[in-house]
Every structure is written in structure tokens, then in C-alpha cells.
Design an enzyme around this catalytic site. Structure first.
Site, PDB file in Angstrom:
ATOM      1  N   PRO A 267       9.700  34.703  10.394  1.00 38.14           N
ATOM      2  CA  PRO A 267       9.846  35.679  11.675  1.00 38.14           C
ATOM      3  C   PRO A 267       9.006  35.174  13.083  1.00 38.14           C
ATOM      4  O   PRO A 267       9.150  35.997  13.974  1.00 38.14           O
ATOM      5  CB  PRO A 267       9.395  37.103  11.165  1.00 38.14           C
ATOM      6  CG  PRO A 267       8.431  36.519  10.012  1.00 38.14           C
ATOM      7  CD  PRO A 267       8.694  35.258   9.476  1.00 38.14           C
ATOM      8  N   ASP A 320      19.421  22.812   9.878  1.00 38.11           N
ATOM      9  CA  ASP A 320      18.719  22.685   8.447  1.00 38.11           C
ATOM     10  C   ASP A 320      17.614  21.536   8.469  1.00 38.11           C
ATOM     11  O   ASP A 320      17.953  20.500   8.620  1.00 38.11           O
ATOM     12  CB  ASP A 320      19.816  22.425   7.458  1.00 38.11           C
ATOM     13  CG  ASP A 320      19.722  22.267   6.085  1.00 38.11           C
ATOM     14  OD1 ASP A 320      18.164  22.348   5.845  1.00 38.11           O
ATOM     15  OD2 ASP A 320      20.322  21.941   5.306  1.00 38.11           O
ATOM     16  N   CYS A 394       2.387  29.161   1.227  1.00 39.21           N
ATOM     17  CA  CYS A 394       1.376  30.296   0.870  1.00 39.21           C
ATOM     18  C   CYS A 394       1.622  30.501  -0.726  1.00 39.21           C
ATOM     19  O   CYS A 394       1.794  31.777  -1.374  1.00 39.21           O
ATOM     20  CB  CYS A 394       1.765  31.760   1.355  1.00 39.21           C
ATOM     21  SG  CYS A 394       3.399  32.086   1.302  1.00 39.21           S
TER      22      CYS A 394
HETATM   23  C1  LIG Z   1       7.590  30.778   5.069  1.00 31.85           C
HETATM   24  S1  LIG Z   1       8.807  31.314   6.274  1.00 31.85           S
HETATM   25  C2  LIG Z   1       8.221  30.861   7.702  1.00 31.85           C
HETATM   26  C3  LIG Z   1       7.018  31.848   8.427  1.00 31.85           C
HETATM   27  C4  LIG Z   1       6.944  31.505   9.672  1.00 31.85           C
HETATM   28  N1  LIG Z   1       6.606  30.198   9.870  1.00 31.85           N
HETATM   29  C5  LIG Z   1       6.049  32.596  10.171  1.00 31.85           C
HETATM   30  O1  LIG Z   1       4.865  32.365  10.425  1.00 31.85           O
HETATM   31  O2  LIG Z   1       6.247  33.841  10.698  1.00 31.85           O
HETATM   32  C6  LIG Z   1       9.920  30.168   5.979  1.00 31.85           C
HETATM   33  C7  LIG Z   1      11.214  30.089   6.560  1.00 31.85           C
HETATM   34  O3  LIG Z   1      11.904  28.951   6.276  1.00 31.85           O
HETATM   35  C8  LIG Z   1      13.165  29.175   6.744  1.00 31.85           C
HETATM   36  N2  LIG Z   1      14.065  28.043   5.872  1.00 31.85           N
HETATM   37  C9  LIG Z   1      14.469  27.796   4.659  1.00 31.85           C
HETATM   38  N3  LIG Z   1      15.322  27.063   4.653  1.00 31.85           N
HETATM   39  C10 LIG Z   1      15.202  26.266   5.630  1.00 31.85           C
HETATM   40  C11 LIG Z   1      15.601  25.156   6.237  1.00 31.85           C
HETATM   41  N4  LIG Z   1      16.375  24.423   5.380  1.00 31.85           N
HETATM   42  N5  LIG Z   1      15.689  24.687   7.461  1.00 31.85           N
HETATM   43  C12 LIG Z   1      15.037  25.480   8.121  1.00 31.85           C
HETATM   44  N6  LIG Z   1      14.547  26.959   7.966  1.00 31.85           N
HETATM   45  C13 LIG Z   1      14.479  27.122   6.580  1.00 31.85           C
HETATM   46  C14 LIG Z   1      13.413  30.570   6.092  1.00 31.85           C
HETATM   47  O4  LIG Z   1      14.488  31.192   6.617  1.00 31.85           O
HETATM   48  C15 LIG Z   1      12.124  31.290   6.422  1.00 31.85           C
HETATM   49  O5  LIG Z   1      12.212  32.024   7.718  1.00 31.85           O
END
Ligand SMILES: C[S@@+](CC[C@H](N)C(=O)[O-])C[C@H]1O[C@@H](n2cnc3c(N)ncnc32)[C@H](O)[C@@H]1O
Length: 469
Positions: A267, A320, A394
């Protein structure tokens, strides 16, 4: 009388009959444990032996509410007044206390020494790259068996989904069959790519951004931050963040004018932190999930005032990041943050909704290391030569942390001719440990913040890689 009060023996008979007759039946299809209980069992099984005596303390931290830092939103008009309120409550300026009274001159001397050592190491590594037969394994003092125990324990391979394809002996060895393919091709991740890989590590000096203001209560202070206050146009003057989340952004070592790619940005906590440093000139926030991109947009609209300079720095993308074939952000950024999706250990033991340990999510969970490896490979492709990537999760799981780094470095080298060096995070670890707020567990590669009750941050794993070629 005897009708109203049956004899003692009749009671006993009735009770005995009852227990036999009404033995509760449990449907065989119904899971016996909630996903969070399953997650805890899984962690006890895998992390128990890994962390040994430290596990009960880490476990307790994981099961207790985490602690927060207050990130002062210096883009809000009233931030200084609210910063003073937090200061009066006893919350200290974390980065200022970490810097201490060290003068600019001393910091500069330290930087020159660290960078001198790093340069020597870089020359050594470049020689090794030019002549792979002399490849040194110097920075690794541990025996192969020790490494085997850490990285290929049940906590490692057991979680790695086996490749559906076949493995040739050649593909398991570094530097063999290493045809440098074109950029637009798919790669198959087996989970064995990193076997035998030695990632060179060099000294690293980090400046902490001067414009970043973060407040923290001292260790074991049980006060909570009041709800964030807003200025007259409704922009909150701070927000709360798990202390672990600060470290990936500090590790980036942002410099004035840097272009930054946040590959999994939603987010948006870490992108916002980067913006508050005022250092990057461009922040590209990418996330593949539409709903999550929506959250990111809302966060930017909430915390970044419309008339601020920062708003023009942000570019939002929906790609992606795990698709190696179509990924087209190549050699374009000074810094890249790969804060990948992971098993979110703290969340997994505390909530059942959307829990990755639920039966329906098993495959998703087992696929995580492959997804993470692909994202990190793409991150290494996105950064300019000389630029750096920070990989973060995390989770405490070595198969999503060190093993992913090893595998991605090997794939980047074998398939894309990308050479990397690991930047030591020793300085950050020692500064944060001395603040009394962070506890780290020793890892061969990168750094790992582990939860502990008196100041309960993390888990957060961070590894910084710089692209040499
Ligand atoms: C750990 S969260 C990131 C938190 C963010 N960095 C923050 O500090 O607020 C991981 C994110 O990766 C995204 N995600 C998952 N698969 C993905 C992909 N193949 N390509 C890009 N984003 C992806 C998810 O939608 C999620 O929002």
C-alpha cells in the site's frame, strides 16, 4: 424418596452411558486447526531448531502486538507542532539518536575508510569475474556443512516447490552451460540454482537521510502513539509503521537525484518513506494487483498534499514483476526496492482471514520462493550498473530470504550475465542494535530483524546487492 434421588450407582451408570452414546463426532473433512494455529505449528517445527534457544522469545514477540514508529509527514503543514507533542511524550528522534554526536568530519572519515575497503574488494571481485577459475570464496568463513544446515534445512528445501521440469547435472552447477541468453526469455526456477554460489560481500557506508524524521518510544515503554493528527487541509502529520519497515528504505542509501523503482509498492509505506527523504527525483511505484494499486493511490492522496513538489515525482505502474519474459524495465534505475509478497509470519499467526496457511492457499505458499526469486531477478535487471537493489520480506523463513537471494544471484549471472556484490549491512545493524529497539539474528547473507517483546518489531529480512556488470 428413592424415585426423586436415585442411588449413586445409578448416576454413575447414566454418566458412563452418556459418554459412550454421545461421543462427539468430528467430520473428517473439517480441518482440525485454524490456519493461524497451523502457521504456529509450522513455525515451531521449522524455526524452533533454526533459532534454538532464541525461539521462545521470538515466538512470544510474534504472538504479541507489534510496536510502531511514528513517521513524521514533513509534507503536512502542522508536522512540527505535532512532532513536538510526540517529543514531549518521550518519543525520541530515532535517526538523530543513531547518528549521535558524531560530527560531519568523523562521518566523512568513516565513509572514506569503508569505501576504500569496498573498492579493494570490488577490484578483487572484478578480477574473479574476468577469470572465473580463480573465483575466491574468501568472505565465507563457515564450513559447507554449516551453510548446508542453515540454508538447506527442512526450513529451506521443504518449503521450496519442486520444479515440474527435469534437471540436468549441468544446470545445477554454476558457470556451466551458462549461455547468456537474450533479455526476453522465460526462466525456470528450480530452487537449486544457488547451490554452491558464493556471493562476494564488501564493506558499505550508509548515510541516513537527514530529512527523514522518525519518532520511537524507548524499549519497554508501553505508551501508544495517539491517533495521527491532521493539518487544516486534512493531511495527517504522521503515520505509524512497524519499526522493521524503516530498514529496507534506509538500506537503499538514497542519494539526491536517484531514480527509484518500488517493484511491489502497495500500500505504499516504503515509497512514502522514500519520498519523505526528499532525495529521489523519481519514484516509480509498481504493483500487479489492481485493488492494491487502489490502496496505494489512496495512501498517496492522503499523505502527499496536492500542491507539494513530491506529487510530481510519483509514477504508478501495473506490471507483473515476476514475469521475466515480458519485464521491460531494464537498466533504468539507480535504486530498486523488491519488497516481495511473503508468508507474513506475524499476520499468519494472528489472523485467520486470508491466511496463507489455510488449506486453500497451500500451493500459493509453496510457490512463494519461486515468485520471489523471479521478482529479484527482474529487480537486478532493472537496476543500472553501479546501482543497488534491496530485497526485503517480513518472514523469518530462510527459504524465502537467503535461499531466494542465492538463487536469484545465480540466475541473474547465468541467464543475464549480471554480476552482483552484496553490500554489508553491518553499520545499520550495529546502529539499530545500539538504539536498543532492534534485535537481529545472525544471517550469512543480509540482515534479519527478529521480534522480541520489549520492542517488538519485525520480522524483517533485508539484503542489499549492487550490480557490477
Ligand atoms: C509486502 S507487500 C508490499 C508492501 C509495500 N512495499 C509497502 O511498504 O507498503 C507485497 C506487494 O506485492 C504485490 N505483488 C504480488 N505479486 C506481484 C507481482 N507479481 N508483481 C508486482 N507486485 C506483486 C502485492 O499486491 C503486494 O501489494
Amino acid at each position: 424418596m428413592s424415585c426423586l434421588r436415585p442411588s449413586h450407582s445409578i448416576y454413575l451408570t447414566q454418566i458412563r452411558c452418556k459418554t459412550v452414546k454421545f461421543k462427539p463426532k468430528i467430520a473428517k473433512t473439517k480441518p482440525l486447526k485454524t490456519p493461524s494455529a497451523q502457521a504456529l505449528d509450522h513455525f515451531d517445527f521449522y524455526y524452533g531448531p533454526l533459532f534454538g534457544k532464541k525461539w521462545p522469545s521470538i515466538r512470544l514477540g510474534l504472538l504479541s502486538p507489534n510496536r510502531y514508529l511514528a513517521v513524521m509527514n514533513t509534507m503536512s503543514r502542522n508536522w512540527e507542532a505535532h512532532d513536538e507533542i510526540l517529543s514531549d511524550m518521550g518519543a525520541k528522534d530515532l535517526l538523530k539518536s543513531v547518528r549521535g554526536k558524531t560530527g560531519d568530519e568523523i562521518i566523512e572519515t568513516k565513509r572514506i575508510i569503508a569505501e576504500g575497503r569496498a573498492e579493494e574488494k570490488t577490484q578483487e571481485v572484478k578480477k574473479d569475474i574476468a577469470n572465473p577459475s580463480t573465483l575466491s570464496a574468501d568472505n565465507d568463513s563457515s564450513s559447507d556443512e554449516e551453510r548446508e544446515e542453515i540454508f538447506r534445512s527442512a526450513a529451506g528445501l521443504g518449503e521450496f516447490r519442486a520444479s515440474p521440469g527435469e534437471l540436468s547435472a549441468g544446470s545445477l552447477q554454476m558457470g556451466q552451460g551458462g549461455v547468456k541468453n537474450s533479455q526476453n526469455k522465460d526462466v525456470e526456477i528450480t530452487g537449486f540454482e544457488g547451490e554452491g554460489v558464493r556471493i562476494p560481500k564488501r564493506d558499505h557506508f550508509l548515510y541516513y537521510p537527514k530529512n527523514l524524521r522518525v519518532r520511537a518510544f524507548d524499549r519497554a515503554v508501553l505508551l501508544d502513539f495517539p491517533a495521527p493528527m491532521k493539518d487544516e487541509v486534512g493531511v495527517p502529520s504522521y503515520w505509524l509503521l512497524d519499526g522493521g519497515s524503516l530498514l529496507p528504505v534506509l538500506s537503499l542509501g538514497l542519494q539526491k537525484g536517484d531514480s527509484l523503482l518500488d517493484m511491489c509498492a502497495a500500500p505504499g509505506g516504503k515509497s512514502l518513506l522514500a519520498a519523505l527523504s526528499t532525495l529521489p527525483s523519481k519514484i516509480v511505484c509498481n504493483d500487479f494487483k489492481l485493488a492494491r494499486l487502489g490502496q496505494l493511490k489512496r495512501a498517496l492522496m492522503t499523505y502527499v498534499p496536492e500542491d507539494s513538489e513530491a506529487i510530481d515525482k510519483f509514477v504508478l505502474k501495473r506490471k507483473d514483476a515476476s514475469d521475466v519474459k515480458t519485464w521491460d524495465e531494464l537498466e533504468a534505475y539507480d535504486k530498486v526496492l523488491a519488497d516481495v509478497p511473503c508468508s507474513t509470519d506475524r499476520l499468519s499467526v494472528s489472523t485467520d482471514e486470508g491466511n496463507i496457511f489455510s488449506t486453500g492457499s497451500t500451493q500459493l505458499r509453496l510457490d512463494l520462493p519461486v515468485l520471489q526469486t523471479k521478482i529479484l531477478v527482474n529487480a537486478l535487471r532493472s537496476v543500472k550498473i553501479g546501482g543497488s537493489v534491496v530485497y526485503s520480506t517480513c518472514t523469518l523463513s530462510p527459504s524465502q530470504n537467503e535461499a531466494v537471494v542465492e538463487n536469484a544471484v545465480a540466475v541473474a549471472r547465468n541467464d543475464f550475465a549480471i554480476e552482483t556484490v552484496e553490500e554489508s549491512l553491518h553499520q545499520l545493524v550495529s546502529h539499530m542494535t545500539s538504539s536498543g529497539l532492534y534485535r537481529f539474528h545472525n544471517t550469512q547473507i543480509g540482515a534479519l530483524v527478529v521480534p522480541f517483546l520489549p520492542s517488538n518489531f519485525g520480522p524483517m529480512y533485508i539484503c542489499k546487492l549492487t550490480r557490477l556488470q
